[in-house]
Design an enzyme around this catalytic site. Sequence first.
Site, PDB file in Angstrom:
ATOM      1  N   ASP A 118      38.723  46.239  66.824  1.00 51.34           N
ATOM      2  CA  ASP A 118      38.921  45.955  65.406  1.00 51.34           C
ATOM      3  C   ASP A 118      40.061  44.940  65.362  1.00 51.34           C
ATOM      4  O   ASP A 118      41.166  45.238  65.816  1.00 51.34           O
ATOM      5  CB  ASP A 118      39.323  47.297  64.761  1.00 51.34           C
ATOM      6  CG  ASP A 118      39.773  47.167  63.329  1.00 51.34           C
ATOM      7  OD1 ASP A 118      40.064  46.055  62.881  1.00 51.34           O
ATOM      8  OD2 ASP A 118      39.844  48.215  62.656  1.00 51.34           O
ATOM      9  N   LYS A 174      41.727  58.216  58.498  1.00 53.82           N
ATOM     10  CA  LYS A 174      43.138  58.058  58.877  1.00 53.82           C
ATOM     11  C   LYS A 174      43.880  59.404  58.936  1.00 53.82           C
ATOM     12  O   LYS A 174      44.766  59.687  58.122  1.00 53.82           O
ATOM     13  CB  LYS A 174      43.846  57.089  57.918  1.00 53.82           C
ATOM     14  CG  LYS A 174      43.182  55.707  57.886  1.00 53.82           C
ATOM     15  CD  LYS A 174      44.097  54.601  57.462  1.00 53.82           C
ATOM     16  CE  LYS A 174      43.525  53.223  57.680  1.00 53.82           C
ATOM     17  NZ  LYS A 174      42.411  52.786  56.882  1.00 53.82           N
TER      18      LYS A 174
HETATM   19  P1  GTP Z   1      43.514  46.611  55.932  1.00 52.36           P
HETATM   20  O1  GTP Z   1      44.199  46.317  54.642  1.00 52.36           O
HETATM   21  O2  GTP Z   1      44.229  45.999  57.102  1.00 52.36           O
HETATM   22  O3  GTP Z   1      43.136  48.034  56.150  1.00 52.36           O
HETATM   23  O4  GTP Z   1      42.217  45.737  55.903  1.00 52.36           O
HETATM   24  P2  GTP Z   1      40.812  45.686  55.254  1.00 52.36           P
HETATM   25  O5  GTP Z   1      40.861  45.192  53.862  1.00 52.36           O
HETATM   26  O6  GTP Z   1      40.092  44.843  56.246  1.00 52.36           O
HETATM   27  O7  GTP Z   1      40.264  47.186  55.200  1.00 52.36           O
HETATM   28  P3  GTP Z   1      39.250  47.991  56.098  1.00 52.36           P
HETATM   29  O8  GTP Z   1      39.657  47.894  57.527  1.00 52.36           O
HETATM   30  O9  GTP Z   1      39.092  49.310  55.526  1.00 52.36           O
HETATM   31  O10 GTP Z   1      37.917  47.178  55.904  1.00 52.36           O
HETATM   32  C1  GTP Z   1      36.767  47.409  56.646  1.00 52.36           C
HETATM   33  C2  GTP Z   1      35.853  46.210  56.499  1.00 52.36           C
HETATM   34  O11 GTP Z   1      35.441  46.046  55.152  1.00 52.36           O
HETATM   35  C3  GTP Z   1      36.502  44.892  56.891  1.00 52.36           C
HETATM   36  O12 GTP Z   1      35.548  44.148  57.593  1.00 52.36           O
HETATM   37  C4  GTP Z   1      36.836  44.223  55.581  1.00 52.36           C
HETATM   38  O13 GTP Z   1      36.704  42.822  55.727  1.00 52.36           O
HETATM   39  C5  GTP Z   1      35.778  44.788  54.650  1.00 52.36           C
HETATM   40  N1  GTP Z   1      36.283  45.012  53.301  1.00 52.36           N
HETATM   41  C6  GTP Z   1      37.374  45.738  52.938  1.00 52.36           C
HETATM   42  N2  GTP Z   1      37.518  45.754  51.599  1.00 52.36           N
HETATM   43  C7  GTP Z   1      36.472  45.017  51.095  1.00 52.36           C
HETATM   44  C8  GTP Z   1      36.064  44.664  49.766  1.00 52.36           C
HETATM   45  O14 GTP Z   1      36.699  45.003  48.770  1.00 52.36           O
HETATM   46  N3  GTP Z   1      34.936  43.916  49.653  1.00 52.36           N
HETATM   47  C9  GTP Z   1      34.209  43.497  50.741  1.00 52.36           C
HETATM   48  N4  GTP Z   1      33.125  42.750  50.521  1.00 52.36           N
HETATM   49  N5  GTP Z   1      34.572  43.803  51.998  1.00 52.36           N
HETATM   50  C10 GTP Z   1      35.679  44.562  52.178  1.00 52.36           C
END
Ligand code: GTP
Length: 363
Positions: free
Chosen positions: A217, A158
């Site tokens: 995304d 980011k």
């Molecule tokens: P934002 O809060 O909108 O940034 O969303 P996010 O939680 O989806 O974060 P991010 O885009 O960084 O996540 C990338 C991928 O990892 C997504 O497919 C999420 O579903 C998954 N993800 C994020 N945090 C976790 C977690 O704590 N555990 C698991 N199992 N998957 C996660």
Amino acid sequence: MKALILAGGFGTRLRPLSCTRPKLLFPVAGKPVIDWILQGLSKVGVETAILAVNYMAESFVRYLGPTKFNVGILYSREARPMGTGGPIKMAESLLRDSDMFLVLNGDVLSDLDYRRLIQFHVEKGGLATIALYRVEDPSRYGSVEVDGEGRIMRFVEKPEPGKAPSNLVNAGIYVFNREVLEYIPTGRRVSTEREVFPNLAKDGTLYGYEMKGLWIDIGVPEDYLTANRLLLSKPEVGQIAEGADIDEGAKILPPVHVGRGVEIGEDSVIGPYTSIGEDVYVGKGCRIEGSIIFPGAMIGDHTSIRNAIVGENATIERWVKIESGSLIGDYAEIADGVTITHDVTICPSKRVEESILEIHQVM
Ligand code: GTP
């Protein structure tokens, strides 16, 4: 080959839409995001998908069970969210027998041919390869600097406006050799993007493969709707389920997806680029365009919905107007004659009786 799918996390912007469905079970062009991903993996012969889940884990188990599209599904559950790296480390015992494996962000839809990514990874001989995608504004993503050989010299998560090393961003699709697990600390929340990739880049063993084609995304409403639009545009996608009850005086403008048990009344115009989930009722004289309507929603006569998302079992009464980018949560009720202007979020089960004319409201 095994693939680990990151299926947890909250997805801040879309979260208010539903209290019962994780975002990977949100429908896109008639089927949940996770189905699109598993189908893509099945096509390239991936035998096992490990779903790294935390909240609403049981919804996945109920929906997917032990196998889908010929892909065996294993569940790796975290009691607390472990970020994007922690869940990979937690699944170590399931990955130990694989020299290399795929890791996918669960909220990314793409038509990447994983075989090409794997071939590139093997040719380069690094420990990890990231699929990269060229975007106009890299500030929401992880931006990279790549040398002439495809090696990633720098990975900046980011980046502040104007500080991105390039317009190539992390597409959320990786090939890892087993050794990458040693780069992930145990027993705590870890961000792959902030802690693992910079170290792999420092060791000169992180590569980037530029992918073309469809990549999106679904993290924000606008992109979720775009994903629906792009997938509906594929020739083999989008259809009207048998048994949908569409009045002869209604007009369907393709591409659309209309699920089973849907009823559409006289003089309603549906489409283009619209997905209507199972058992949705649409009254007379409605106009629904560029939108996603979750199963069981009820849309009263003369209502118009444009580029918006309506959650499961929501009730939209008559003469309602819902404008671009708005989210109506599950079981919410919008009363007769209300206008919801663009980019408004109505939380699940909320009843709205007065128009909302100011943008970016969360009610
Ligand atoms: P934002 O809060 O909108 O940034 O969303 P996010 O939680 O989806 O974060 P991010 O885009 O960084 O996540 C990338 C991928 O990892 C997504 O497919 C999420 O579903 C998954 N993800 C994020 N945090 C976790 C977690 O704590 N555990 C698991 N199992 N998957 C996660």
